[in-house]
Write an enzyme that holds these catalytic residues in place. Structure first.
Site, PDB file in Angstrom:
ATOM      1  N   ARG A  35    -107.839   9.436  64.718  1.00 55.37           N
ATOM      2  CA  ARG A  35    -108.448   9.508  66.035  1.00 55.37           C
ATOM      3  C   ARG A  35    -107.438   9.410  67.172  1.00 55.37           C
ATOM      4  O   ARG A  35    -107.403  10.249  68.067  1.00 55.37           O
ATOM      5  CB  ARG A  35    -109.427   8.339  66.225  1.00 55.37           C
ATOM      6  CG  ARG A  35    -110.862   8.669  66.133  1.00 55.37           C
ATOM      7  CD  ARG A  35    -111.605   7.390  65.828  1.00 55.37           C
ATOM      8  NE  ARG A  35    -110.984   6.777  64.663  1.00 55.37           N
ATOM      9  CZ  ARG A  35    -111.293   7.132  63.434  1.00 55.37           C
ATOM     10  NH1 ARG A  35    -112.185   8.034  63.215  1.00 55.37           N
ATOM     11  NH2 ARG A  35    -110.689   6.580  62.413  1.00 55.37           N
ATOM     12  N   THR A  36    -106.621   8.350  67.124  1.00 59.07           N
ATOM     13  CA  THR A  36    -105.720   8.097  68.248  1.00 59.07           C
ATOM     14  C   THR A  36    -104.766   9.272  68.438  1.00 59.07           C
ATOM     15  O   THR A  36    -104.549   9.739  69.542  1.00 59.07           O
ATOM     16  CB  THR A  36    -104.931   6.802  68.004  1.00 59.07           C
ATOM     17  OG1 THR A  36    -105.865   5.766  67.716  1.00 59.07           O
ATOM     18  CG2 THR A  36    -104.120   6.415  69.215  1.00 59.07           C
ATOM     19  N   LYS A  71     -84.233   8.063  56.168  1.00 59.29           N
ATOM     20  CA  LYS A  71     -82.802   8.102  55.822  1.00 59.29           C
ATOM     21  C   LYS A  71     -82.057   6.916  56.428  1.00 59.29           C
ATOM     22  O   LYS A  71     -80.842   6.834  56.343  1.00 59.29           O
ATOM     23  CB  LYS A  71     -82.171   9.402  56.346  1.00 59.29           C
ATOM     24  CG  LYS A  71     -82.765  10.660  55.750  1.00 59.29           C
ATOM     25  CD  LYS A  71     -82.102  11.893  56.365  1.00 59.29           C
ATOM     26  CE  LYS A  71     -82.853  13.158  55.979  1.00 59.29           C
ATOM     27  NZ  LYS A  71     -82.482  14.288  56.847  1.00 59.29           N
ATOM     28  N   ARG A  82     -96.833   4.613  68.082  1.00 63.63           N
ATOM     29  CA  ARG A  82     -97.518   3.627  67.239  1.00 63.63           C
ATOM     30  C   ARG A  82     -96.493   3.109  66.245  1.00 63.63           C
ATOM     31  O   ARG A  82     -95.726   3.881  65.679  1.00 63.63           O
ATOM     32  CB  ARG A  82     -98.682   4.286  66.492  1.00 63.63           C
ATOM     33  CG  ARG A  82     -99.244   3.383  65.406  1.00 63.63           C
ATOM     34  CD  ARG A  82    -100.542   3.871  64.877  1.00 63.63           C
ATOM     35  NE  ARG A  82    -101.620   3.673  65.836  1.00 63.63           N
ATOM     36  CZ  ARG A  82    -102.900   3.844  65.533  1.00 63.63           C
ATOM     37  NH1 ARG A  82    -103.251   4.211  64.322  1.00 63.63           N
ATOM     38  NH2 ARG A  82    -103.831   3.644  66.441  1.00 63.63           N
ATOM     39  N   HIS A  87    -103.534  -2.610  71.327  1.00 65.64           N
ATOM     40  CA  HIS A  87    -103.879  -1.194  71.256  1.00 65.64           C
ATOM     41  C   HIS A  87    -104.595  -0.889  72.579  1.00 65.64           C
ATOM     42  O   HIS A  87    -105.815  -0.781  72.633  1.00 65.64           O
ATOM     43  CB  HIS A  87    -104.785  -0.946  70.049  1.00 65.64           C
ATOM     44  CG  HIS A  87    -105.034   0.508  69.752  1.00 65.64           C
ATOM     45  ND1 HIS A  87    -104.618   1.519  70.584  1.00 65.64           N
ATOM     46  CD2 HIS A  87    -105.656   1.100  68.710  1.00 65.64           C
ATOM     47  CE1 HIS A  87    -104.980   2.681  70.046  1.00 65.64           C
ATOM     48  NE2 HIS A  87    -105.610   2.460  68.924  1.00 65.64           N
TER      49      HIS A  87
END
Lengths: 180, 308
Positions: B60-61, B88, B110, B138
């Site tokens: 969703r986000t 890496k 995020r 959030h």
């Protein structure tokens, strides 16, 4: 700093009356027309025009809306002035194939109207767009835009400011040129 | 006085003033009109490039941010850690600095570590929007939650909101608490005591372990997902038992003397914290939340990009 009055008192209602009759001349019974005021400052003027037009014609079906151009301004991220904040937008009809009259208080560089044309066409494709302004500051245009209905035309210098006060947001109806 | 947004970044609701939040809402009202008309796009951010950097999974986000960016006419680059050089051994700052040297103006990030966005904001120049940092905040979710409550109930002030479920591991809970309190709502958290942080009361929220009492108290119930991926030890005996004690079902909803609004930030574990007949009922505003998410994110990016 000096200031000169352009319009005051009943000159406002005389001018608005004349503009209403000019509208009636060209739009007949307004069956396919709509008036759209420009936020934030043009809506005091557009509401007056709309109210008076309804009084004169006794036509309750004239369409009226208010358009905000904040998202379409060409100085977003470029202006050093206050942050650009959107105002309320209210268009409850389709503009597709309508004859639209855009209404603003002062026409100067024409950039606001350029943005308004972009904003308007994102709602659909009007048959025709006209422009009504209370005050036309001639010789200040950055873009090829001219009004179809003019309250009063004035000559100003680039550094002058034209201020319009309305009873609704101030004590009185008053338009003046402020020179620094 | 002219309004303006006070922050350069959106790191958490904690940093925002009430005026900032109201400004986001008013701006989102305009964008909601924009996304509901045939042409859903405005040209505001056509000279802005945004990087979406996701070190954790999201549906969703991520889609919501990307849609918001495209509807603002921004250029978008997407980056997810699993398919990148992070595996890496590249550090966070190096990764982001490399992306920014490609002339990116705004970063949506995020990250699983709380504070990752704050850390980044001290090292780079671009505006950063926190799309969830571990168990911390959030912010855009809290804004869209409060905006959805405002839309449904008229205002947030004076409303009673219960946040129910895994409070301990939820960034949605913390951001919601800050946001709702700044807007004048009363907040209660409810869940098994093992999933309620010990000192949460210091934030000024009510704490309740009985679901029925919480539901009877509230106007709005925000049901949170049990975040099994963040739970390294067992906090309750079984999902079945959790569902019996803390799951919201139709029977419980019908037993209340009033109508309450049901919210969920998604993704839903149907049958655990909420049953399908509740999630899909008229009480639920879950899909309105998703729609509002795009408008809220457009508003946040418009306001951050337009700061002087």
């Amino acid at each position: 700093m000096s200031s000169k009055i352009i319009l005051e008192k009943q000159q406002f209602s005389i001018t608005i009356d004349r503009l209403c009759y000019e509208l009636i001349e060209r739009h007949d019974n307004f069956s396919n027309s709509a008036l759209i005021g420009l936020q934030p400052r043009g809506t005091y003027f557009s509401q007056r025009v709309f109210k008076r037009l309804v009084e004169i014609t006794s036509n309750k079906n004239i369409l009226y809306g208010e358009l905000d151009i904040a998202f379409y301004r060409d100085d977003f991220r470029r202006t050093q002035d206050d942050q650009i904040i959107p105002s309320k937008l209210d268009i409850n009809f389709t503009v597709e194939n309508k004859r639209i009259v855009l209404i603003d208080d002062v026409l100067f560089t024409g950039r606001t109207i350029r943005a308004a044309l972009d904003a308007l066409t994102d709602f659909g494709r009007p048959a025709k767009v006209e422009l009504m302004v209370l005050i036309d500051r001639r010789f200040g245009r950055d873009l090829p835009i001219q009004p179809d209905y003019t309250g009063i035309a004035v000559d100003t210098r680039a550094n002058d400011k034209v201020k319009v006060e309305w009873k609704e947001n101030s004590k009185q109806d008053l338009a003046l040129i402020v020179t620094n | 006085m002219k309004k303006s947004f006070s922050q350069k970044h959106l790191l958490g609701i904690k940093d925002l003033s009430r005026d900032d939040i109201e400004l986001v809402f008013e701006t989102a009202d305009n964008f909601k009109t924009v996304i509901n008309r045939p042409i859903k796009k405005v040209p505001s951010l056509r000279d802005v490039t945004v990087a979406n950097i996701f070190f954790e999974n999201s549906t969703r986000t991520k889609i919501s941010f990307e849609l918001a960016q495209k509807r603002l006419s921004a250029d978008v680059v997407n980056f997810s850690a699993s398919a990148s050089s992070v595996s890496k051994g590249e550090t966070l700052i190096d990764t982001v600095k490399n992306i920014l040297s490609m002339k990116v103006d705004m970063v949506v990030m995020r990250h699983p570590s709380p504070g990752a966005c704050v850390f980044l904001s001290k090292h780079i120049d671009a505006s950063i929007i926190n799309a969830g940092d571990g168990t911390n905040e959030h912010p855009t979710q809290a804004l869209l939650d409060a905006y959805s409550i405002r839309e449904k109930l008229g205002s947030v002030k004076g409303k009673k909101v219960a946040i129910i479920g895994d409070i301990m591991h939820s960034r949605v809970a913390l951001s919601n608490i800050y946001c709702l309190q700044k807007l004048g709502a009363e907040v209660m958290v409810c869940g098994p005591t093992t999933l309620i942080p010990k000192h949460i009361g210091t934030l000024g929220v009510k704490v309740e372990s009985d679901l029925i009492k919480a539901l009877n108290w509230c106007d709005v119930a925000n049901m949170l997902r049990i975040q099994l991926e963040r739970q390294d030890i067992k906090y309750f005996p079984s999902l079945r038992e959790y569902s019996m004690l803390y799951g919201l079902n139709k029977e419980r909803l019908d037993s209340l003397k009033k109508d309450i609004v049901v919210m969920h930030p998604g993704p839903i574990n149907r049958g655990v914290e909420i049953t399908s007949d509740v999630a899909d009922s008229i009480h639920s505003i879950i899909l309105d939340q998703v729609e509002n998410g795009v408008a809220i994110r457009m508003a946040v990016m418009f306001l951050l990009a337009g700061r002087n």
